[in-house]
Write a protein that holds these residues in place. Structure first.
Motif, PDB file in Angstrom:
ATOM      1  N   ASN A   1     120.600 -16.701  74.556  1.00 51.05           N
ATOM      2  CA  ASN A   1     120.535 -16.475  76.000  1.00 51.05           C
ATOM      3  C   ASN A   1     121.229 -15.175  76.392  1.00 51.05           C
ATOM      4  OD1 ASN A   1     118.999 -18.673  76.872  1.00 51.05           O
ATOM      5  ND2 ASN A   1     120.769 -20.031  76.860  1.00 51.05           N
TER       6      ASN A   1
ATOM      7  N   LEU B   1     118.980 -12.301  75.419  1.00 52.52           N
ATOM      8  CA  LEU B   1     117.876 -12.184  76.370  1.00 52.52           C
ATOM      9  C   LEU B   1     118.349 -11.512  77.652  1.00 52.52           C
ATOM     10  CD1 LEU B   1     114.910 -12.875  77.103  1.00 52.52           C
ATOM     11  CD2 LEU B   1     115.772 -15.070  77.980  1.00 52.52           C
TER      12      LEU B   1
ATOM     13  N   THR C   1     113.086 -10.001  73.825  1.00 44.47           N
ATOM     14  CA  THR C   1     112.035 -10.149  74.828  1.00 44.47           C
ATOM     15  C   THR C   1     111.833 -11.628  75.157  1.00 44.47           C
ATOM     16  OG1 THR C   1     110.240 -10.392  73.216  1.00 44.47           O
ATOM     17  CG2 THR C   1     110.832  -8.132  73.886  1.00 44.47           C
ATOM     18  N   ASP C   2     111.166 -11.893  76.265  1.00 45.73           N
ATOM     19  CA  ASP C   2     110.853 -13.275  76.624  1.00 45.73           C
ATOM     20  C   ASP C   2     110.032 -13.945  75.535  1.00 45.73           C
ATOM     21  OD1 ASP C   2     112.179 -13.120  79.053  1.00 45.73           O
ATOM     22  OD2 ASP C   2     110.363 -12.671  80.206  1.00 45.73           O
ATOM     23  N   LYS C   3     109.117 -13.202  74.947  1.00 48.97           N
ATOM     24  CA  LYS C   3     108.273 -13.767  73.892  1.00 48.97           C
ATOM     25  C   LYS C   3     109.105 -14.130  72.654  1.00 48.97           C
ATOM     26  CE  LYS C   3     104.072 -13.176  71.317  1.00 48.97           C
ATOM     27  NZ  LYS C   3     102.698 -13.045  71.589  1.00 48.97           N
ATOM     28  N   GLU C   4     110.054 -13.253  72.287  1.00 43.92           N
ATOM     29  CA  GLU C   4     110.939 -13.557  71.155  1.00 43.92           C
ATOM     30  C   GLU C   4     111.789 -14.790  71.446  1.00 43.92           C
ATOM     31  OE1 GLU C   4     111.794  -9.157  69.216  1.00 43.92           O
ATOM     32  OE2 GLU C   4     112.803  -9.701  71.096  1.00 43.92           O
ATOM     33  N   TYR C   5     112.266 -14.892  72.688  1.00 43.83           N
ATOM     34  CA  TYR C   5     113.052 -16.058  73.088  1.00 43.83           C
ATOM     35  C   TYR C   5     112.217 -17.332  72.970  1.00 43.83           C
ATOM     36  CZ  TYR C   5     115.742 -19.315  75.938  1.00 43.83           C
ATOM     37  OH  TYR C   5     116.435 -20.412  76.378  1.00 43.83           O
ATOM     38  N   ASP C   6     110.995 -17.291  73.524  1.00 45.03           N
ATOM     39  CA  ASP C   6     110.114 -18.462  73.473  1.00 45.03           C
ATOM     40  C   ASP C   6     109.822 -18.868  72.037  1.00 45.03           C
ATOM     41  OD1 ASP C   6     110.046 -18.542  76.236  1.00 45.03           O
ATOM     42  OD2 ASP C   6     108.092 -17.547  76.387  1.00 45.03           O
TER      43      ASP C   6
END
Length: 170
Positions: free
Chosen positions: A137, A140, A146-151
């Protein structure tokens, strides 16, 4: 007749999407699908997987019950939308034998209530989740991820924890 045809899922998805003012191309992009794949779902040529339907509902901020216009008896996952939902989960875990302890502090100056919960789960992998999640977190928030890496990280991590709670109750 397929279940999707019976419930007219494609037709319902199209109606919900148009009611939300989202065009088909944008919805397919939000679902990470090709436009033709998404179009096939809406037109009933193919049946969308449950994961796609649930993501569709999340995007439109509707429930599966809303989409299908029916009351579902049980769902596989629980959406926590209120603190009451969260507390109900804690109460269920406690009733099933998972040791939960906690304390709260309140500072009047900041009008801040802080709660700390302790779950006694004898599994090292689960114990590492919270510190790892905090680090991810922070990465991020700092733009290091990135949001995609986090997801992707979150999906991978959740797959690791897809084990019955009963295996860790004593």
């Amino acid at each position: 007749m397929r279940l999707g045809e019976y419930f007219e899922i494609g037709k319902r998805m199209k109606q919900a999407r148009t009611n939300a003012g989202i065009n088909q191309r944008d919805m397919s992009a939000k679902l990470s699908l090709t436009n033709s794949s998404y179009s096939n779902y809406e037109n009933g040529y193919s049946e969308p997987p449950v994961e796609v339907i649930l993501k569709f509902c999340d995007i439109l901020e509707i429930t599966l019950e809303d989409l299908l216009e029916m009351k579902l008896i049980a769902t596989k996952s629980t959406n926590i939308r209120t603190f009451a939902d969260f507390l109900a989960i804690l109460i269920d875990l406690d009733k099933r034998g998972l040791s939960i302890q906690g304390n709260t502090t309140y500072t009047q100056q900041d009008n801040q209530l802080t709660a700390h919960l302790t779950l006694d789960i004898p599994n090292a992998q689960i114990a590492t989740f919270i510190p790892d999640w905090n680090k991810v977190n922070q990465a991020l928030a700092a733009g290091e991820m990135t949001d995609k890496e986090y997801d992707t990280w979150l999906e991978d991590t959740l797959r690791l924890f897809n084990v019955p709670i009963e295996d860790y109750l004593y």
